[in-house]
Design an enzyme around this catalytic site. Structure first.
Site, PDB file in Angstrom:
ATOM      1  N   ASN A 189       0.833  -1.202   0.000  1.00 53.05           N
ATOM      2  CA  ASN A 189       0.000   0.000   0.000  1.00 53.05           C
ATOM      3  C   ASN A 189       0.871   1.257   0.000  1.00 53.05           C
ATOM      4  O   ASN A 189       1.881   1.328   0.690  1.00 53.05           O
ATOM      5  CB  ASN A 189      -0.887  -0.046   1.254  1.00 53.05           C
ATOM      6  CG  ASN A 189      -1.945   1.035   1.251  1.00 53.05           C
ATOM      7  OD1 ASN A 189      -1.649   2.212   1.325  1.00 53.05           O
ATOM      8  ND2 ASN A 189      -3.206   0.625   1.172  1.00 53.05           N
ATOM      9  N   HIS A 224      -3.074   0.278  -3.652  1.00 46.79           N
ATOM     10  CA  HIS A 224      -3.213  -0.662  -2.542  1.00 46.79           C
ATOM     11  C   HIS A 224      -2.108  -1.716  -2.713  1.00 46.79           C
ATOM     12  O   HIS A 224      -1.366  -1.696  -3.706  1.00 46.79           O
ATOM     13  CB  HIS A 224      -4.599  -1.307  -2.582  1.00 46.79           C
ATOM     14  CG  HIS A 224      -5.685  -0.435  -2.005  1.00 46.79           C
ATOM     15  ND1 HIS A 224      -6.961  -0.893  -1.783  1.00 46.79           N
ATOM     16  CD2 HIS A 224      -5.666   0.862  -1.578  1.00 46.79           C
ATOM     17  CE1 HIS A 224      -7.693   0.079  -1.253  1.00 46.79           C
ATOM     18  NE2 HIS A 224      -6.939   1.151  -1.129  1.00 46.79           N
ATOM     19  N   GLU A 276      -2.269  -4.785  -3.625  1.00 48.94           N
ATOM     20  CA  GLU A 276      -2.443  -5.584  -4.844  1.00 48.94           C
ATOM     21  C   GLU A 276      -2.189  -4.762  -6.112  1.00 48.94           C
ATOM     22  O   GLU A 276      -1.512  -5.216  -7.035  1.00 48.94           O
ATOM     23  CB  GLU A 276      -3.865  -6.166  -4.890  1.00 48.94           C
ATOM     24  CG  GLU A 276      -4.227  -7.048  -3.696  1.00 48.94           C
ATOM     25  CD  GLU A 276      -4.856  -6.271  -2.543  1.00 48.94           C
ATOM     26  OE1 GLU A 276      -4.437  -5.114  -2.276  1.00 48.94           O
ATOM     27  OE2 GLU A 276      -5.782  -6.811  -1.899  1.00 48.94           O
ATOM     28  N   SER A 299      -7.712  -9.496   2.716  1.00 50.94           N
ATOM     29  CA  SER A 299      -8.741  -9.735   1.696  1.00 50.94           C
ATOM     30  C   SER A 299      -8.931  -8.476   0.832  1.00 50.94           C
ATOM     31  O   SER A 299      -9.059  -7.372   1.353  1.00 50.94           O
ATOM     32  CB  SER A 299     -10.048 -10.102   2.409  1.00 50.94           C
ATOM     33  OG  SER A 299     -10.984 -10.596   1.477  1.00 50.94           O
ATOM     34  N   CYS A 357     -10.023  -5.308  -1.399  1.00 59.33           N
ATOM     35  CA  CYS A 357     -11.155  -4.392  -1.576  1.00 59.33           C
ATOM     36  C   CYS A 357     -11.688  -4.594  -2.993  1.00 59.33           C
ATOM     37  O   CYS A 357     -11.105  -5.310  -3.810  1.00 59.33           O
ATOM     38  CB  CYS A 357     -10.714  -2.943  -1.372  1.00 59.33           C
ATOM     39  SG  CYS A 357      -9.929  -2.217  -2.827  1.00 59.33           S
ATOM     40  N   CYS A 381      -9.285  -3.685  -5.934  1.00 59.80           N
ATOM     41  CA  CYS A 381      -8.238  -4.688  -6.189  1.00 59.80           C
ATOM     42  C   CYS A 381      -8.845  -5.970  -6.766  1.00 59.80           C
ATOM     43  O   CYS A 381      -8.245  -6.615  -7.631  1.00 59.80           O
ATOM     44  CB  CYS A 381      -7.471  -4.949  -4.910  1.00 59.80           C
ATOM     45  SG  CYS A 381      -6.536  -3.483  -4.377  1.00 59.80           S
ATOM     46  N   ASP A 389      -8.299   4.784   3.602  1.00 62.85           N
ATOM     47  CA  ASP A 389      -7.865   3.824   2.583  1.00 62.85           C
ATOM     48  C   ASP A 389      -9.014   3.010   2.012  1.00 62.85           C
ATOM     49  O   ASP A 389      -8.966   2.570   0.868  1.00 62.85           O
ATOM     50  CB  ASP A 389      -6.816   2.885   3.183  1.00 62.85           C
ATOM     51  CG  ASP A 389      -5.953   2.265   2.103  1.00 62.85           C
ATOM     52  OD1 ASP A 389      -5.435   3.025   1.272  1.00 62.85           O
ATOM     53  OD2 ASP A 389      -5.809   1.037   2.076  1.00 62.85           O
TER      54      ASP A 389
END
Lengths: 164, 164
Positions: A48, A59, A61, A86, A88, A91, A151
């Site tokens: 991130n 982020h 990912e 996990s 968002c 992503c 975020d």
């Protein structure tokens, strides 16, 4: 024969993602990291960048996918995305765009927003429920709640969307 | 009273998005542009950066949201996103993360991947079916098909996902 990750592989790549998350925390940022793996080889690792680069879209990912550069469609379709938390829906959407077939998730207790959508669209999501990933997010929620709320697009102090 | 865009406003902001798309085409890139508007004020304008920055995640919409910087959740929730082409699922996911309530789309004839998901989740999607936006994509598909296929994660020459 296409490469398939063993549980040991999953552990090793998740540990790399956790390293990224810890680096981000040490930099003052959101402690979420990710790794993109193709045929057992790490294509990119990232974390991130909200705090570090004042970014609204990097982020763990997406930073990782950006760092992997411009790849042929076929590579994404044989890759595994490891992420400490996990994903968002941004992503998840990125993984769906590129048809990444498998996502290994460190934990989904702190936040979960997209697993149903991913499953619906055929992505294999494996959750490790990893204590180190949980600890990273617990510290985040305790010590940097405003940064975390920002975020995930919720007001400061509001409860997390889709959190269990 | 919250601001509501008039059809004239929509036209004006879409024209700014088209300007961005043309700039991107002139730079050798993918001709898709976007603008984020809050209370009638342009927060940011951007365009696809695949070619210009070798980016896998900077589409018109995500480039614009990135350029808008770190915003409070409340601002996104009162904003309108203008984009010359119907958003891919990464960009739709980004709008859903930040709960952007309305997306104005230049056209969805060349590509459409996420409008059902957006509608399902309460986002108002208005499609202008704009000839200038259609012309930009027709030229793209004719003259830079490989770059376009790469941008939406399909193999060169493959048909576009979800295209009508």
């Amino acid at each position: 024969m296409p490469w398939t990750a063993t549980p040991d592989d999953d552990r090793r790549f998740m540990d790399l993602a956790i390293e990224q998350a810890r680096t981000s925390w040490d930099e003052g940022g959101v402690p979420i990291g990710a790794v993109l793996v193709h045929e057992g080889r790490v294509l990119a690792a990232g974390h991130n960048q909200r705090f570090q680069q004042d970014s609204a879209i990097l982020h763990g990912e997406t930073d990782t996918i950006e760092k992997a550069g411009r790849l042929p469609a076929a590579v994404y379709r044989e890759s595994v995305l490891y992420t400490t938390l996990s994903p968002c829906i941004m992503c998840a959407g990125t993984a769906l765009l590129y048809e990444i077939p498998r996502i290994v998730v460190g934990e989904n207790r702190s936040f979960e927003m997209s697993e149903a959508l991913l499953a619906e669209r055929g992505v294999q999501v494996d959750v490790l429920d990893d204590p180190a990933c949980i600890a990273l997010m617990e510290r985040m929620l305790a010590e940097r709640p405003a940064l975390w709320s920002e975020d995930i697009g919720v007001d400061e102090g509001a409860s997390t969307k889709g959190a269990r």
